[in-house]
Design an enzyme around this catalytic site. Sequence first.
Site, short mmCIF file in Angstrom:
data_model
loop_
_atom_site.label_atom_id
_atom_site.label_comp_id
_atom_site.label_asym_id
_atom_site.label_seq_id
_atom_site.Cartn_x
_atom_site.Cartn_y
_atom_site.Cartn_z
N ASP A 203 0.81 -1.21 0.00
CA ASP A 203 0.00 0.00 0.00
C ASP A 203 0.84 1.26 0.00
O ASP A 203 0.65 2.16 -0.81
CB ASP A 203 -0.94 0.03 1.21
CG ASP A 203 -2.06 -1.01 1.09
OD1 ASP A 203 -1.93 -1.94 0.28
OD2 ASP A 203 -3.04 -0.88 1.83
N ARG B 30 -0.75 6.09 17.05
CA ARG B 30 -0.88 7.05 15.96
C ARG B 30 -0.36 8.44 16.28
O ARG B 30 0.29 9.07 15.43
CB ARG B 30 -2.35 7.12 15.52
CG ARG B 30 -2.91 5.79 15.01
CD ARG B 30 -1.96 5.08 14.12
NE ARG B 30 -2.56 3.97 13.39
CZ ARG B 30 -1.87 3.09 12.70
NH1 ARG B 30 -0.53 3.15 12.67
NH2 ARG B 30 -2.48 2.13 12.04
N ASP C 114 -7.86 5.73 11.94
CA ASP C 114 -6.45 6.10 11.92
C ASP C 114 -6.19 7.39 11.17
O ASP C 114 -5.36 8.20 11.57
CB ASP C 114 -5.62 4.95 11.33
CG ASP C 114 -5.51 3.80 12.32
OD1 ASP C 114 -5.63 4.06 13.53
OD2 ASP C 114 -5.31 2.67 11.88
N SER D 139 -6.95 -7.53 7.76
CA SER D 139 -6.24 -6.26 7.86
C SER D 139 -5.65 -6.20 9.26
O SER D 139 -6.37 -6.30 10.25
CB SER D 139 -7.23 -5.11 7.65
OG SER D 139 -6.61 -3.89 7.92
#
Lengths: 407, 407, 407, 407
Positions: free
Chosen positions: C18, C98, C127, C182
């Site tokens: 990605d 994060r 996120d 995921s």
Amino acid sequence: MPAQQINKVVLAYSGGLDTSVILKWLQQEYGCEVVTFTADIGQGEELEPARTKALAAGVKEIYIDDLREEFVRDFVYPMFRANALYEGEYLLGTSIARPLIAKRLVEIARETGADAISHGATGKGNDQVRFELGAYGLNPEIQIIAPWREWDLLSREKLLAYAEQHGIAVEMKRDGTKSPYSMDANLLHNSYEGYDLEDPWVEPGADMWRWTRDPRQAPDRPQEIELRYERGDIVAIDGNPMSPAQVLAELNRIGGEHGIGRADIVENRYVGMKSRGCYETPGGTIMLKAHRAMESLTLDREAAHLKDELMPRYASLIYNGYWFSPERTMLQAAIDQTQQVVNGEVRLKLYKGNVTVTGRRSASDSLFDVSIATFEEDAGAYDQGDATGFIRLNALRLRVAGRKRRL
Amino acid sequence: MPAQQINKVVLAYSGGLDTSVILKWLQQEYGCEVVTFTADIGQGEELEPARTKALAAGVKEIYIDDLREEFVRDFVYPMFRANALYEGEYLLGTSIARPLIAKRLVEIARETGADAISHGATGKGNDQVRFELGAYGLNPEIQIIAPWREWDLLSREKLLAYAEQHGIAVEMKRDGTKSPYSMDANLLHNSYEGYDLEDPWVEPGADMWRWTRDPRQAPDRPQEIELRYERGDIVAIDGNPMSPAQVLAELNRIGGEHGIGRADIVENRYVGMKSRGCYETPGGTIMLKAHRAMESLTLDREAAHLKDELMPRYASLIYNGYWFSPERTMLQAAIDQTQQVVNGEVRLKLYKGNVTVTGRRSASDSLFDVSIATFEEDAGAYDQGDATGFIRLNALRLRVAGRKRRL
Amino acid sequence: MPAQQINKVVLAYSGGLDTSVILKWLQQEYGCEVVTFTADIGQGEELEPARTKALAAGVKEIYIDDLREEFVRDFVYPMFRANALYEGEYLLGTSIARPLIAKRLVEIARETGADAISHGATGKGNDQVRFELGAYGLNPEIQIIAPWREWDLLSREKLLAYAEQHGIAVEMKRDGTKSPYSMDANLLHNSYEGYDLEDPWVEPGADMWRWTRDPRQAPDRPQEIELRYERGDIVAIDGNPMSPAQVLAELNRIGGEHGIGRADIVENRYVGMKSRGCYETPGGTIMLKAHRAMESLTLDREAAHLKDELMPRYASLIYNGYWFSPERTMLQAAIDQTQQVVNGEVRLKLYKGNVTVTGRRSASDSLFDVSIATFEEDAGAYDQGDATGFIRLNALRLRVAGRKRRL
Amino acid sequence: MPAQQINKVVLAYSGGLDTSVILKWLQQEYGCEVVTFTADIGQGEELEPARTKALAAGVKEIYIDDLREEFVRDFVYPMFRANALYEGEYLLGTSIARPLIAKRLVEIARETGADAISHGATGKGNDQVRFELGAYGLNPEIQIIAPWREWDLLSREKLLAYAEQHGIAVEMKRDGTKSPYSMDANLLHNSYEGYDLEDPWVEPGADMWRWTRDPRQAPDRPQEIELRYERGDIVAIDGNPMSPAQVLAELNRIGGEHGIGRADIVENRYVGMKSRGCYETPGGTIMLKAHRAMESLTLDREAAHLKDELMPRYASLIYNGYWFSPERTMLQAAIDQTQQVVNGEVRLKLYKGNVTVTGRRSASDSLFDVSIATFEEDAGAYDQGDATGFIRLNALRLRVAGRKRRL
């Protein structure tokens, strides 16, 4: 080119310049039929001109509703049961009216087979959020057109040019009484934003205020009124039974006369910015004071404290547009549960901006027991010796902490 | 026969009838030495007569302290950073003074080798709790004598008889100005309880109030003042730097002149009963209004809302006597953390009972950004289109709920 | 045509498919220079391949940072002082990482003179919010590129096609161990979303879990460990002093061995939808249990209860991405203030998914006083008679209410 | 000489040593008639021996009630709708039974014309508070005799001597199975206090536990069960409809078999001290986990979060004895309002102390919408672009704060 394919849209229509431009713009831009909806929520303006103008603009379905009783009974009154006050100052006058408009927009869309609704709120304010959250919750499939977020008519000049170009009458906006402020009125309040208020250090001019007398011009003699409460709602003024809308109208009249209910604040909008607003809420200011007094006599301490702790959140919910939401419903259930016993009378004195409680009583539900509280001998209603154990056990954890030198 | 064996006790001593009787009673009943402690916390009374009387009663260790600066700096100011208001109305004027007295009693006990403290609060009120929780936390081994919970002098007649019998002067209580109310004063407020206030439907007479003018007698011209804040505390009035106690004294003077700060409420005592009290808090009323205005400009929205939600609990803690407690300290840490940025000036207008904010500014810390909030074109500071996504995602859960017909 | 003019962008780059596609897409679409930033936060993957790939893609400025200690010390540890748990179940493993990434992205942008940052989070998840709120707060002028919200590569096929077209290696994604879920891993947890979890009635297969043993395969003998706390943080395991990251790595190792810390939940995302996630948080699960036990001995009751009431909000703040916010800072000040006394040891037994506290002690700060609590005679440490007054005064308001037949 | 003049007293009577001594002591000390009340709330003991003993002691009015259904239906179930957990660990097994006993004591006093009630709870614990607050609220004029706070039988020796002196049988206390712990059991839990638990560093012996298997002795094969919920309450297990008491009994049986629901905690008593308790709550542990799972699928996010924030206070209310109080009623109204939609099934796996949710579904009320949440293409159910505006407006205040370098 519009983003959505719309067949028919219900527009919240005041008949003023902005929504008249929007009406035309919707017809042109979306090529769709427009249904207008104009509500009387006590803003104090004639509604028939809106009908005339809508007809002139080719509108076939025109709704003009008197929503004043519904507004006060189902929105204002429940909110006042909570003593709601946003950021310690704001009585939520604009906020509480929006969900009702949203509800009617969605209902009319259903009745007329419209697939969309539209409103004239800008992209910077809270009202767009309140309209749209309400509408989406009540009809998840509704489409919403917010012209201010779509078009390029972002200055007054462009708007006027568009109006002129399309033959939209703007004459009423040129008379001398036009306020330079952005205003919003309903039975609960009148508000002012913009213009010189954009500098929070500047005091607005005395001529800005429309609903209330300057306290300096208010009567030199105080006026006394008595409010009767049933289940947390006012049902009579000075012994005269009244409907909710009548109560609020009458309190606005009396309060305005005595210069009551002006507020000048900097508030935090849900969309993330601070803004400055001035508000006139004469009746609401009296209601908040009186309701707290009625509760002070009839509500249990812990229920009252819990209400106080939940109130800021409840007020934020309404401010942010979540009237029709699971969390507001949940809180309302708790609040309303407490109001069964909020019955009785409150007497108030109004004088040059002041609302003073001078008495409160409840034949059926007072928890005030003078035989306990008295400074005189109480004939055994209260054993002062009980306080020793009360204090000693409440102190126990503090003493243990104190031994660790924590306090 | 006393329950405890006491060698020396520190008595919170005003020199009035009640504590003079207690002084004698302690000497007789406990056969112990009494140390008197009299504090100036701004109650506006001469303290030297207390010394004379204590000497006459054979007291050898006499403490007379001016605690005004400590009171305002370490107790009143931190409390006002929280915008504390008990039950929506009460500015905690009595509550906030008690922990300071408790602290000094414990300190003096340590200095003088006393094993006990004593006070003149009754067994029905909150003050006994505040004194004793404070003392127990600061010295877990201290003994406490609360004569009102022990003796049988429970009526005024018995008290006067005891005084007469023991040669305690009561003349000052017979002059014409003696109030029939139970009063308590300090730099923050003056309070009234008892007498005709015991009927919550009765309005107190105009002559009850001592500190503030009746608004009707207040000046016909408004007065404007400007307060400067640093880290949430007022440091100057109209540009003149002042100490905390000076600030409060000056605001009391100005506020009292303009009839500001009267309250008449029914409140819930910690010991479980409702009681009715009237309060005069002129300076505090101004401070609360001004501090909120200063915060409205400088505090972040979510921090401000969190403060509002925590405030009722913080106020209850102080009301209930938990100033010296882990939970108050914890909340104060959160509150004080937010006040670093509460810097700037507030301008207010005072007029016949009204405190109106007319301006607020902060050169260093204002979060008000007119370029974003303006009703005029904003040159791209804010993209109105952002509101669409904002609303749509906030509405998502409501739409899902709406599909289940929940709203 | 991109909406913004960008000169240089810092990309949070893992080296996976990605972000490799994003790297190329940024170069092409924005015609700008890309700086890659790859962090070791304990996800357990080699970082050097990311360097190799970035070089191959023509990146000139490559940042590869070991942030494990900073992550645990400045983010995980403060969060665990609050006993944070989102929706009663989720230990916030992804959420807490994060803001650290956002902080480094902004720092690197400053160091490299970049005007934008970019990340690979989708437009549906939390996120993106966490990255961007963090970045905007730390650098209000930063520009942010979120390719998933801009491009049209919205299916796996399109992504693979783009990769192939631009020579981006995807071989590592075709080996047999590739999970269909995921996933997101860091020192605190490993998470799984998507695939068969999209039906909340379906139990995930036993082979989904990567970090923890199935409790059925865990050792048949319990293991006991002892944790030492200082100021609310673990500083040693079984007497061995360790750094924060070492502590968490070791607890992950031990906990995983014993099948501890699996969770399978439906949670509410900030963007408005419900989603289902499975989490492995072996070390964190032990830490939460142990920290509560340490607090149970050392924290005052009211401080502990206040922490419990604030915790859900604190957890939501972190979940929603508001680590760098005035409200989180404010709450942290309150939480940290309480932790000065959270010192001592906790002993735990780990067995097939269970974490059981078997002992807690604090030489310096225990508030447990057996002389008071004992069922045996207590030599006067506690006067049972005190309870009478305690109960009677706490009952007073209930009795008054009971007389009105309210209860 | 007793402080009160009592004619007839209703005693909460188990038939054990303590309440048998109290029965005799009341007859002797107060010279009054005693009515005994023995309840089956699922403690798992024969009740008929209590009748025999009461008769032998000359009691004329003997009440023996099976309250199991009322207990679970009207107390346990409402409490579990709130996910109540005291101090993060305790399922309130003892706390929730006390108000029911208080209610029956007051009812029986009314039926029998008794002017007082009595119980065997000590002056150090929470139970005295729970009994008495409940009784005072339901009958404000009731008199309460708490022998442990009045008499001097404060050691086991004195109690046994008194029993022997008055011919009270104590044989059952001398068999080998007598636990050295102070225990309390009902359908919700079994508890242990005292003895070696008085040192919080000591692990209790394996033979202390009575209701649950040691997880190490539990079956090696997991068991799966399915619970059906209606309005937040369990109405069927594995498809078999059951009454509330049947549900809890069955979950206790299954849970106990699998070693589920042991807790070993230090808790804060309402009377101010810390104490250590061990609890077995097999059914309740399953119920909490399952109810949260059911809510995770059916409750709106904000309603769920509000419940989580209110829960600690709700749990404290019950722990402290305020079941019959205005504030508990108020909170219950909010909680119950949310439960209308908590309908569906939860599937759980039980294995050696672990309760794992493996599935949850609701045909009527699921808010989980896979078409929105999916990682695959969603055919327009969610517009990822909306997230940009959502984030940008949520970030606005942070950016303004960031410009002041606050974050």
